[in-house]
Design a protein around this motif. Structure first.
Motif, PDB file in Angstrom:
ATOM      1  N   VAL A 136       0.713  -1.213  -0.089  1.00 44.70           N
ATOM      2  CA  VAL A 136       0.054  -0.053   0.151  1.00 44.70           C
ATOM      3  C   VAL A 136       0.906   1.101   0.012  1.00 44.70           C
ATOM      4  N   ARG A 137       2.129   1.114  -0.224  1.00 44.86           N
ATOM      5  CA  ARG A 137       2.890   2.156  -0.694  1.00 44.86           C
ATOM      6  C   ARG A 137       2.793   3.160  -1.618  1.00 44.86           C
ATOM      7  N   ASP A 138       3.160   4.489  -1.760  1.00 48.94           N
ATOM      8  CA  ASP A 138       3.222   5.321  -2.620  1.00 48.94           C
ATOM      9  C   ASP A 138       4.130   4.697  -3.953  1.00 48.94           C
ATOM     10  N   PRO A 139       3.704   5.212  -5.216  1.00 51.86           N
ATOM     11  CA  PRO A 139       4.602   4.214  -6.236  1.00 51.86           C
ATOM     12  C   PRO A 139       6.260   5.051  -6.199  1.00 51.86           C
ATOM     13  N   ASN A 178      -5.757   8.272  -0.426  1.00 48.96           N
ATOM     14  CA  ASN A 178      -5.949   8.101  -2.009  1.00 48.96           C
ATOM     15  C   ASN A 178      -7.367   7.692  -1.982  1.00 48.96           C
ATOM     16  N   PRO A 179      -8.268   8.618  -2.564  1.00 52.23           N
ATOM     17  CA  PRO A 179      -9.703   8.678  -2.461  1.00 52.23           C
ATOM     18  C   PRO A 179     -10.464   7.478  -2.889  1.00 52.23           C
ATOM     19  N   ASN A 180      -9.854   6.721  -3.563  1.00 51.76           N
ATOM     20  CA  ASN A 180     -10.252   5.553  -4.397  1.00 51.76           C
ATOM     21  C   ASN A 180      -9.599   4.196  -3.817  1.00 51.76           C
ATOM     22  N   PRO A 232       6.255  -6.035 -11.412  1.00 55.15           N
ATOM     23  CA  PRO A 232       5.445  -6.823 -12.583  1.00 55.15           C
ATOM     24  C   PRO A 232       4.378  -5.884 -13.004  1.00 55.15           C
ATOM     25  N   ALA A 233       4.140  -5.963 -14.358  1.00 64.63           N
ATOM     26  CA  ALA A 233       3.374  -5.046 -14.910  1.00 64.63           C
ATOM     27  C   ALA A 233       1.709  -5.381 -14.798  1.00 64.63           C
ATOM     28  N   ASP A 234       1.559  -6.499 -14.318  1.00 63.20           N
ATOM     29  CA  ASP A 234       0.199  -6.828 -13.981  1.00 63.20           C
ATOM     30  C   ASP A 234      -0.034  -6.618 -12.541  1.00 63.20           C
ATOM     31  N   VAL A 235       0.632  -6.271 -11.834  1.00 63.17           N
ATOM     32  CA  VAL A 235       0.575  -5.834 -10.188  1.00 63.17           C
ATOM     33  C   VAL A 235       0.901  -4.408 -10.076  1.00 63.17           C
ATOM     34  N   ALA A 236       1.455  -3.476 -10.847  1.00 61.34           N
ATOM     35  CA  ALA A 236       1.720  -2.093 -10.662  1.00 61.34           C
ATOM     36  C   ALA A 236       0.351  -1.443 -10.585  1.00 61.34           C
ATOM     37  N   TRP A 237       0.343  -0.226  -9.933  1.00 58.90           N
ATOM     38  CA  TRP A 237      -0.942   0.519  -9.783  1.00 58.90           C
ATOM     39  C   TRP A 237      -0.655   1.464 -10.926  1.00 58.90           C
ATOM     40  N   ARG A 238      -1.785   1.632 -11.707  1.00 55.52           N
ATOM     41  CA  ARG A 238      -1.569   2.541 -12.806  1.00 55.52           C
ATOM     42  C   ARG A 238      -2.473   3.830 -12.679  1.00 55.52           C
ATOM     43  N   GLY A 239      -2.219   4.385 -11.522  1.00 56.15           N
ATOM     44  CA  GLY A 239      -3.367   5.486 -11.272  1.00 56.15           C
ATOM     45  C   GLY A 239      -4.633   5.330 -11.176  1.00 56.15           C
TER      46      GLY A 239
END
Length: 217
Positions: free
Chosen positions: A75-78, A116-118, A202-209
């Motif tokens: 749950v950390r900031d990117p 993070n509002p979402n 990993p691309a499928d794990v990364a948060w995308r905004g």
């Protein structure tokens, strides 16, 4: 003194006596010192969750090895992840707070990190996409277990997840208290415990905004 003048005198004396008694009673009932103000409520302990489930980083890793259904959530900031690394085997990345680079604070001498509002919608969407059961072991990890992982666990508890764990030493661990490395995060934590990690996400794990799909079941 005649009887005619004695009666008014006695009545007056009686009234004065009653007034004196009333004044004394009022004084006795009045506090002589000011009542101290009620103490302010203590700040919430952000290391504690409602579920009361905690693991060290080493224990979290062991649980992941023993339970193939267990889920590790970062749950950390990117930006934190970019410069400090990412635990191998992480299933989900959704930041609990995000650095506001436009909100520099002179008093704090840093940038604020509003919620993070979402967060709820994004995390639930990821869990649903992976088919995670409400009674699955979900491990929540932040930087050091001090302010984000336990509150994130509380969010999950609201939706009926009953086995959400907070990693007490987080990814980076605690700081050295003495010596030339005083203040450096070198004590415990995933990265300092010899557990697998990388700078690659990993691309499928990364948060995308906030463009992430927010649909939930």
């Amino acid at each position: 003194m005649t009887a005619k003048t004695l009666v008014p005198y006695l009545v007056s004396a009686s009234l004065l006596g009653l007034a004196s008694l009333a004044t004394g009673a009022l004084a006795a009932a009045t506090p002589t010192t000011a009542v101290s103000a009620a103490p302010q409520a203590a700040a919430a302990d952000l290391t504690k969750s409602q579920l009361g489930l905690y693991l060290t980083a080493k224990e979290a890793y062991q649980l992941l090895q023993n339970d193939p259904q267990a889920i590790l959530v970062d749950v950390r900031d990117p930006v934190e992840i970019k410069f400090t690394g990412f635990a191998a085997g992480t299933h989900i990345h959704v930041p609990y707070q995000l650095t506001d680079i436009t909100g520099w604070s002179d008093s704090a001498q840093t940038w604020p990190m509003p919620l993070n509002p979402n967060f709820d919608q994004e995390l639930l969407a990821r869990l649903n996409a992976l088919g995670v059961a409400k009674d699955a072991n979900i491990i929540i990890m932040c930087r050091s277990g001090a302010t984000r992982s336990a509150p994130a666990v509380d969010r999950l508890a609201r939706y009926g997840y009953s086995k959400a764990w907070s990693v007490t030493d987080g990814f980076e661990g605690g700081t050295e208290k003495t010596g030339p490395s005083k203040g450096v995060r070198k004590v415990d934590g995933w990265r300092n415990s010899g557990l697998p990690w990388s700078y690659n996400v990993p691309a499928d794990v990364a948060w995308r905004g906030h463009s992430d799909k927010l649909t939930t079941k």
